[in-house]
Design an enzyme around this catalytic site. Structure first.
Site, PDB file in Angstrom:
ATOM      1  N   ARG A  87      13.034  -8.837  -3.147  1.00 24.79           N
ATOM      2  CA  ARG A  87      12.549  -7.546  -2.632  1.00 24.79           C
ATOM      3  C   ARG A  87      13.085  -6.384  -3.462  1.00 24.79           C
ATOM      4  O   ARG A  87      12.421  -5.374  -3.637  1.00 24.79           O
ATOM      5  CB  ARG A  87      12.935  -7.384  -1.150  1.00 24.79           C
ATOM      6  CG  ARG A  87      12.577  -6.014  -0.568  1.00 24.79           C
ATOM      7  CD  ARG A  87      12.441  -6.007   0.957  1.00 24.79           C
ATOM      8  NE  ARG A  87      13.525  -6.673   1.641  1.00 24.79           N
ATOM      9  CZ  ARG A  87      14.751  -6.148   1.800  1.00 24.79           C
ATOM     10  NH1 ARG A  87      15.036  -4.965   1.344  1.00 24.79           N
ATOM     11  NH2 ARG A  87      15.677  -6.836   2.441  1.00 24.79           N
ATOM     12  N   TYR A 136      -9.021  10.750   0.648  1.00 25.83           N
ATOM     13  CA  TYR A 136      -9.327   9.358   0.988  1.00 25.83           C
ATOM     14  C   TYR A 136      -9.045   9.129   2.480  1.00 25.83           C
ATOM     15  O   TYR A 136      -8.023   9.594   3.005  1.00 25.83           O
ATOM     16  CB  TYR A 136      -8.467   8.436   0.117  1.00 25.83           C
ATOM     17  CG  TYR A 136      -8.649   6.981   0.440  1.00 25.83           C
ATOM     18  CD1 TYR A 136      -9.801   6.305   0.071  1.00 25.83           C
ATOM     19  CD2 TYR A 136      -7.667   6.275   1.122  1.00 25.83           C
ATOM     20  CE1 TYR A 136      -9.984   4.973   0.387  1.00 25.83           C
ATOM     21  CE2 TYR A 136      -7.835   4.934   1.439  1.00 25.83           C
ATOM     22  CZ  TYR A 136      -8.994   4.294   1.059  1.00 25.83           C
ATOM     23  OH  TYR A 136      -9.157   2.978   1.381  1.00 25.83           O
ATOM     24  N   ASP A 181      -3.449  11.596  -6.776  1.00 29.75           N
ATOM     25  CA  ASP A 181      -4.044  10.267  -6.617  1.00 29.75           C
ATOM     26  C   ASP A 181      -5.035  10.118  -7.774  1.00 29.75           C
ATOM     27  O   ASP A 181      -6.074  10.765  -7.806  1.00 29.75           O
ATOM     28  CB  ASP A 181      -4.760  10.171  -5.254  1.00 29.75           C
ATOM     29  CG  ASP A 181      -5.377   8.794  -5.021  1.00 29.75           C
ATOM     30  OD1 ASP A 181      -5.677   8.090  -6.003  1.00 29.75           O
ATOM     31  OD2 ASP A 181      -5.580   8.428  -3.843  1.00 29.75           O
ATOM     32  N   LYS A 235      -8.294  -1.020  -7.169  1.00 27.69           N
ATOM     33  CA  LYS A 235      -9.556  -0.574  -7.757  1.00 27.69           C
ATOM     34  C   LYS A 235      -9.577  -0.876  -9.260  1.00 27.69           C
ATOM     35  O   LYS A 235      -9.509  -2.021  -9.626  1.00 27.69           O
ATOM     36  CB  LYS A 235      -9.752   0.911  -7.450  1.00 27.69           C
ATOM     37  CG  LYS A 235      -9.434   1.285  -5.981  1.00 27.69           C
ATOM     38  CD  LYS A 235     -10.389   0.674  -4.973  1.00 27.69           C
ATOM     39  CE  LYS A 235      -9.913   0.804  -3.525  1.00 27.69           C
ATOM     40  NZ  LYS A 235      -9.543   2.143  -3.080  1.00 27.69           N
TER      41      LYS A 235
HETATM   42  C1  LIG Z   1      -8.741   2.635  -2.070  1.00 30.47           C
HETATM   43  C2  LIG Z   1      -8.094   3.940  -2.226  1.00 30.47           C
HETATM   44  C3  LIG Z   1      -6.835   4.204  -1.664  1.00 30.47           C
HETATM   45  C4  LIG Z   1      -6.109   3.178  -0.790  1.00 30.47           C
HETATM   46  O1  LIG Z   1      -5.701   2.070  -1.514  1.00 30.47           O
HETATM   47  P1  LIG Z   1      -5.529   0.582  -0.912  1.00 30.47           P
HETATM   48  O2  LIG Z   1      -5.220  -0.201  -2.130  1.00 30.47           O
HETATM   49  O3  LIG Z   1      -6.801   0.209  -0.232  1.00 30.47           O
HETATM   50  O4  LIG Z   1      -4.394   0.632   0.049  1.00 30.47           O
HETATM   51  C5  LIG Z   1      -6.265   5.437  -1.902  1.00 30.47           C
HETATM   52  N1  LIG Z   1      -6.887   6.386  -2.632  1.00 30.47           N
HETATM   53  C6  LIG Z   1      -8.098   6.168  -3.173  1.00 30.47           C
HETATM   54  C7  LIG Z   1      -8.740   7.270  -3.963  1.00 30.47           C
HETATM   55  C8  LIG Z   1      -8.744   4.951  -2.989  1.00 30.47           C
HETATM   56  O5  LIG Z   1      -9.953   4.763  -3.519  1.00 30.47           O
END
Ligand SMILES: *Cc1c(COP(=O)(O)O)cnc(C)c1O
Length: 375
Positions: free
Chosen positions: A47, A99, A171, A196
């Protein structure tokens, strides 16, 4: 001599030294040998740190042009960690189009810990200036936004933040580190849903945080380790592998998106296109328009018929895969909003968001053209 990112994603500095294989071995162990009892540097417990996470975190830092990278077990845990570097009573300025998961996090959990989040339209910098209060600690940005790809001025916000002693969090999921480099523009924390584009194969849930500042780094690391938010070993290994092809995947996806944009502009079945590829502000802070494009079909009552005719894109949610993914925000990501809120954001029955994959562009265009022509 410094290698380019493409090379660094593939060549491992430990190859030929710690192991003689093309890929880093998978260290599937929770505990690591510590012959020297006071060796603080060596891995000890999974961890806290482990070789596969260490390798991945080096790559994440390199990609985002930062000093320290952290691999999290989801984009949401990465975002939670970034926001939880604040203290109770702190105020954070959020984007109006954030988001959905981030919105939920603020509204439910962070609120319980007395973090105050205000969502505003960040396209006008005056709104940001007006939203700053005595207890404001950070400004959180998502650009381009989801699903209508609105652009926010990262440098402009960084300037305001610095004057007011605030930190800036970006982000960067939609643009990837190859398309936009927020730390280079002065941001303090970059977060990603690595689920993604970074992962890119729609097979992995992961997140990332990248920072330069030592104090912020310590805070992120503490959250990651103490709360057990680090990415699991096997997923670290897989994400490291997938990052080897990020550059080539991203190149093909962004090229395909430009071709689709050109096609959408000429098709009369499409009324609106959302894509920042020609937006001057966006291009002043990013290399190109990215690989997500949204559009509205002319006859909005034919949304279902349109998807029924498609063969290539995966009709689903998520984005950033090698396969094109078509999502319908009204009935998926933005379902929880009221009809009025959706209308205000332009999320109507005919709006679709396409995350463009690496298929042959002509096949994609022909498939979408066929669907548009048949409704
Ligand atoms: C999918 C997404 C998230 C969240 O991420 P997870 O991997 O699903 O926890 C946050 N910000 C954006 C812009 C996203 O597309």
């Amino acid at each position: 001599m410094k290698n380019s990112i493409d090379t660094d994603m593939i060549i491992d500095s430990k190859r030929g030294k710690e192991y003689d294989t093309a890929n880093q071995p998978l260290y599937y162990s929770t505990a690591f040998l510590r012959p020297s009892l006071d060796d603080e540097e060596a891995h000890l417990y999974v961890r806290n740190s482990n070789p596969n996470r260490e390798k991945l975190e080096e790559k994440l830092a390199r990609l985002e042009n930062g000093k320290y990278g952290f691999a999290f077990n989801s984009g949401m845990s990465a975002i939670a960690a970034a926001l939880m570097t604040s203290s109770p009573g702190d105020h954070i300025i959020m984007p109006g189009d954030m988001y959905g998961g981030t919105y939920e996090l603020g509204k439910t959990i962070l609120k319980r810990y007395q973090l105050e989040l205000t969502a505003i339209d960040q396209s006008d910098l005056n709104n940001i200036k007006n939203a700053i209060t005595e207890n404001t600690k950070a400004i959180y940005i998502e650009t381009p936004s989801n699903p209508t790809l609105k652009v926010t001025d990262i440098k402009g916000i960084v300037e305001i933040a610095r004057k007011n002693n605030l930190i800036t969090i970006v982000d960067n999921t939609f643009m990837t580190p190859l398309g936009q480099s927020p730390l280079s523009l002065g941001a303090d924390i970059v977060v990603h849903s690595a689920t993604k584009f970074l992962g890119g194969h729609s097979d992995l849930l992961a997140g990332a945080v990248i920072v330069n500042d030592e104090t912020i780094k310590n805070s992120i690391q503490e959250l990651q380790v103490v709360m057990g938010m680090g990415l699991g070993t096997y997923d670290c290994w897989t994400l490291s592998q997938h990052l080897k092809t990020l550059s080539i995947r991203w190149k093909k996806s962004t090229e395909n998106t430009e071709k689709l944009y050109t096609f959408f502009k000429t098709h009369e079945g499409i009324t609106d296109i959302y894509y920042p590829g020609e937006d001057q502000l966006h291009l002043s802070q990013a290399n190109h328009g990215g690989a997500v494009i949204s559009f509205r079909i002319k006859d909005e009552s034919k949304a279902q018929k349109f998807v029924d005719q498609l063969n290539i894109p995966l009709v689903s949610v998520s984005l950033g895969g090698v396969e094109s993914i078509l999502s319908h925000p009204k009935t998926s990501s933005h379902k929880a909003l009221t009809e009025e809120e959706r209308q205000a954001k332009g999320i109507t029955e005919g709006l679709f968001r396409l995350s463009v994959g690496i298929e042959a562009a002509d096949d994609l265009i022909n498939d979408i053209k066929h669907a548009l022509d048949s409704i």
